[in-house]
Design a protein around this motif. Structure first.
Motif, PDB file in Angstrom:
ATOM      1  N   ALA A  11       0.842  -1.199   0.000  1.00 32.37           N
ATOM      2  CA  ALA A  11       0.000   0.000   0.000  1.00 32.37           C
ATOM      3  C   ALA A  11       0.877   1.249   0.000  1.00 32.37           C
ATOM      4  O   ALA A  11       0.585   2.223  -0.689  1.00 32.37           O
ATOM      5  CB  ALA A  11      -0.934  -0.001   1.207  1.00 32.37           C
ATOM      6  N   ARG A  12       1.952   1.201   0.756  1.00 33.90           N
ATOM      7  CA  ARG A  12       2.891   2.329   0.812  1.00 33.90           C
ATOM      8  C   ARG A  12       3.560   2.527  -0.550  1.00 33.90           C
ATOM      9  O   ARG A  12       3.732   3.651  -1.012  1.00 33.90           O
ATOM     10  CB  ARG A  12       3.946   2.069   1.898  1.00 33.90           C
ATOM     11  CG  ARG A  12       5.039   3.088   1.974  1.00 33.90           C
ATOM     12  CD  ARG A  12       4.645   4.238   2.850  1.00 33.90           C
ATOM     13  NE  ARG A  12       5.779   5.138   2.984  1.00 33.90           N
ATOM     14  CZ  ARG A  12       5.690   6.436   2.773  1.00 33.90           C
ATOM     15  NH1 ARG A  12       4.540   6.994   2.489  1.00 33.90           N
ATOM     16  NH2 ARG A  12       6.742   7.197   2.886  1.00 33.90           N
ATOM     17  N   LEU A  13       3.942   1.429  -1.191  1.00 36.91           N
ATOM     18  CA  LEU A  13       4.556   1.521  -2.515  1.00 36.91           C
ATOM     19  C   LEU A  13       3.593   2.145  -3.522  1.00 36.91           C
ATOM     20  O   LEU A  13       3.987   2.999  -4.315  1.00 36.91           O
ATOM     21  CB  LEU A  13       4.997   0.140  -3.012  1.00 36.91           C
ATOM     22  CG  LEU A  13       6.262  -0.434  -2.381  1.00 36.91           C
ATOM     23  CD1 LEU A  13       6.491  -1.856  -2.873  1.00 36.91           C
ATOM     24  CD2 LEU A  13       7.460   0.434  -2.689  1.00 36.91           C
ATOM     25  N   ARG A  14       2.338   1.727  -3.481  1.00 36.65           N
ATOM     26  CA  ARG A  14       1.346   2.289  -4.401  1.00 36.65           C
ATOM     27  C   ARG A  14       1.162   3.787  -4.162  1.00 36.65           C
ATOM     28  O   ARG A  14       1.061   4.572  -5.109  1.00 36.65           O
ATOM     29  CB  ARG A  14       0.008   1.568  -4.261  1.00 36.65           C
ATOM     30  CG  ARG A  14      -0.052   0.286  -5.066  1.00 36.65           C
ATOM     31  CD  ARG A  14      -1.476  -0.207  -5.206  1.00 36.65           C
ATOM     32  NE  ARG A  14      -2.104  -0.487  -3.921  1.00 36.65           N
ATOM     33  CZ  ARG A  14      -2.049  -1.659  -3.288  1.00 36.65           C
ATOM     34  NH1 ARG A  14      -1.398  -2.654  -3.832  1.00 36.65           N
ATOM     35  NH2 ARG A  14      -2.648  -1.826  -2.140  1.00 36.65           N
ATOM     36  N   MET A  15       1.125   4.187  -2.886  1.00 34.60           N
ATOM     37  CA  MET A  15       0.969   5.594  -2.554  1.00 34.60           C
ATOM     38  C   MET A  15       2.167   6.391  -3.076  1.00 34.60           C
ATOM     39  O   MET A  15       2.002   7.473  -3.651  1.00 34.60           O
ATOM     40  CB  MET A  15       0.843   5.766  -1.040  1.00 34.60           C
ATOM     41  CG  MET A  15       0.484   7.179  -0.601  1.00 34.60           C
ATOM     42  SD  MET A  15       1.857   8.375  -0.438  1.00 34.60           S
ATOM     43  CE  MET A  15       2.950   7.556   0.678  1.00 34.60           C
ATOM     44  N   LEU A  16       3.367   5.845  -2.899  1.00 29.77           N
ATOM     45  CA  LEU A  16       4.568   6.520  -3.393  1.00 29.77           C
ATOM     46  C   LEU A  16       4.564   6.602  -4.914  1.00 29.77           C
ATOM     47  O   LEU A  16       4.938   7.635  -5.483  1.00 29.77           O
ATOM     48  CB  LEU A  16       5.823   5.798  -2.887  1.00 29.77           C
ATOM     49  CG  LEU A  16       6.144   5.973  -1.409  1.00 29.77           C
ATOM     50  CD1 LEU A  16       7.216   4.979  -0.980  1.00 29.77           C
ATOM     51  CD2 LEU A  16       6.580   7.393  -1.114  1.00 29.77           C
ATOM     52  N   GLU A  17       4.136   5.540  -5.572  1.00 31.30           N
ATOM     53  CA  GLU A  17       4.056   5.545  -7.034  1.00 31.30           C
ATOM     54  C   GLU A  17       3.104   6.638  -7.517  1.00 31.30           C
ATOM     55  O   GLU A  17       3.416   7.373  -8.459  1.00 31.30           O
ATOM     56  CB  GLU A  17       3.592   4.184  -7.554  1.00 31.30           C
ATOM     57  CG  GLU A  17       4.626   3.108  -7.426  1.00 31.30           C
ATOM     58  CD  GLU A  17       4.080   1.723  -7.713  1.00 31.30           C
ATOM     59  OE1 GLU A  17       2.845   1.571  -7.909  1.00 31.30           O
ATOM     60  OE2 GLU A  17       4.880   0.766  -7.738  1.00 31.30           O
ATOM     61  N   GLU A  18       1.959   6.748  -6.877  1.00 27.18           N
ATOM     62  CA  GLU A  18       0.992   7.771  -7.260  1.00 27.18           C
ATOM     63  C   GLU A  18       1.549   9.175  -7.033  1.00 27.18           C
ATOM     64  O   GLU A  18       1.388  10.056  -7.883  1.00 27.18           O
ATOM     65  CB  GLU A  18      -0.306   7.584  -6.479  1.00 27.18           C
ATOM     66  CG  GLU A  18      -1.088   6.352  -6.890  1.00 27.18           C
ATOM     67  CD  GLU A  18      -2.268   6.070  -5.994  1.00 27.18           C
ATOM     68  OE1 GLU A  18      -2.620   6.931  -5.148  1.00 27.18           O
ATOM     69  OE2 GLU A  18      -2.850   4.976  -6.127  1.00 27.18           O
ATOM     70  N   GLU A  19       2.189   9.373  -5.900  1.00 25.73           N
ATOM     71  CA  GLU A  19       2.772  10.679  -5.593  1.00 25.73           C
ATOM     72  C   GLU A  19       3.905  11.014  -6.566  1.00 25.73           C
ATOM     73  O   GLU A  19       4.024  12.157  -7.025  1.00 25.73           O
ATOM     74  CB  GLU A  19       3.268  10.719  -4.144  1.00 25.73           C
ATOM     75  CG  GLU A  19       3.766  12.070  -3.713  1.00 25.73           C
ATOM     76  CD  GLU A  19       2.701  13.146  -3.662  1.00 25.73           C
ATOM     77  OE1 GLU A  19       3.078  14.334  -3.664  1.00 25.73           O
ATOM     78  OE2 GLU A  19       1.505  12.831  -3.621  1.00 25.73           O
ATOM     79  N   MET A  20       4.729  10.018  -6.892  1.00 23.78           N
ATOM     80  CA  MET A  20       5.813  10.251  -7.851  1.00 23.78           C
ATOM     81  C   MET A  20       5.237  10.677  -9.202  1.00 23.78           C
ATOM     82  O   MET A  20       5.775  11.581  -9.842  1.00 23.78           O
ATOM     83  CB  MET A  20       6.680   8.996  -8.027  1.00 23.78           C
ATOM     84  CG  MET A  20       7.632   8.754  -6.888  1.00 23.78           C
ATOM     85  SD  MET A  20       8.820   7.417  -7.183  1.00 23.78           S
ATOM     86  CE  MET A  20       7.780   6.019  -7.476  1.00 23.78           C
ATOM     87  N   GLU A  21       4.173  10.042  -9.625  1.00 24.61           N
ATOM     88  CA  GLU A  21       3.573  10.386 -10.913  1.00 24.61           C
ATOM     89  C   GLU A  21       3.020  11.806 -10.894  1.00 24.61           C
ATOM     90  O   GLU A  21       3.178  12.552 -11.862  1.00 24.61           O
ATOM     91  CB  GLU A  21       2.475   9.389 -11.278  1.00 24.61           C
ATOM     92  CG  GLU A  21       2.031   9.489 -12.702  1.00 24.61           C
ATOM     93  CD  GLU A  21       3.162   9.347 -13.706  1.00 24.61           C
ATOM     94  OE1 GLU A  21       3.150  10.097 -14.707  1.00 24.61           O
ATOM     95  OE2 GLU A  21       4.072   8.522 -13.506  1.00 24.61           O
ATOM     96  N   LYS A  22       2.394  12.202  -9.803  1.00 27.92           N
ATOM     97  CA  LYS A  22       1.885  13.573  -9.690  1.00 27.92           C
ATOM     98  C   LYS A  22       3.020  14.593  -9.764  1.00 27.92           C
ATOM     99  O   LYS A  22       2.916  15.598 -10.470  1.00 27.92           O
ATOM    100  CB  LYS A  22       1.128  13.751  -8.375  1.00 27.92           C
ATOM    101  CG  LYS A  22      -0.196  13.052  -8.323  1.00 27.92           C
ATOM    102  CD  LYS A  22      -0.828  13.224  -6.958  1.00 27.92           C
ATOM    103  CE  LYS A  22      -2.059  12.362  -6.802  1.00 27.92           C
ATOM    104  NZ  LYS A  22      -2.621  12.431  -5.443  1.00 27.92           N
ATOM    105  N   ARG A  50      11.122  -0.654  -1.404  1.00 25.58           N
ATOM    106  CA  ARG A  50      11.232  -1.873  -2.232  1.00 25.58           C
ATOM    107  C   ARG A  50      12.345  -2.779  -1.717  1.00 25.58           C
ATOM    108  O   ARG A  50      12.222  -4.005  -1.771  1.00 25.58           O
ATOM    109  CB  ARG A  50      11.500  -1.507  -3.675  1.00 25.58           C
ATOM    110  CG  ARG A  50      10.267  -1.053  -4.404  1.00 25.58           C
ATOM    111  CD  ARG A  50      10.445  -0.995  -5.878  1.00 25.58           C
ATOM    112  NE  ARG A  50      10.733  -2.319  -6.383  1.00 25.58           N
ATOM    113  CZ  ARG A  50      11.413  -2.555  -7.498  1.00 25.58           C
ATOM    114  NH1 ARG A  50      11.868  -1.565  -8.224  1.00 25.58           N
ATOM    115  NH2 ARG A  50      11.629  -3.772  -7.907  1.00 25.58           N
ATOM    116  N   ASN A  51      13.432  -2.201  -1.252  1.00 28.28           N
ATOM    117  CA  ASN A  51      14.567  -2.994  -0.775  1.00 28.28           C
ATOM    118  C   ASN A  51      14.272  -3.713   0.532  1.00 28.28           C
ATOM    119  O   ASN A  51      14.971  -4.661   0.867  1.00 28.28           O
ATOM    120  CB  ASN A  51      15.817  -2.127  -0.642  1.00 28.28           C
ATOM    121  CG  ASN A  51      16.397  -1.740  -1.972  1.00 28.28           C
ATOM    122  OD1 ASN A  51      16.169  -2.408  -2.981  1.00 28.28           O
ATOM    123  ND2 ASN A  51      17.131  -0.658  -2.000  1.00 28.28           N
TER     124      ASN A  51
END
Length: 58
Positions: free
Chosen positions: A4-15, A54-55
């Motif tokens: 869930a944290r990875l998905r949130m970071l992915e979304e924020e990175m895209e924004k 991720r690590n």
């Protein structure tokens, strides 16, 4: 690893990535503008945070 944290970071990175692209608007000379640096730094921090998360899996 928290997916869930990875998905949130992915979304924020895209924004933030979108904001960076908009700030530069296809003109590399705009990379020197004062408003671009904070956006770029924010994206850098998010990428580092994402990689750390991720690590944790490995």
């Amino acid at each position: 690893m928290n997916t869930a944290r990875l998905r949130m970071l992915e979304e924020e990175m895209e924004k933030v990535r979108t904001r960076l692209y908009q700030a530069v608007a296809g003109h590399p000379a705009r990379l020197d503008q004062a408003g671009v640096l904070p956006i770029s730094r924010r994206l850098d921090r998010l990428i580092v945070e994402y990689q750390k998360e991720r690590n944790k899996k490995q």
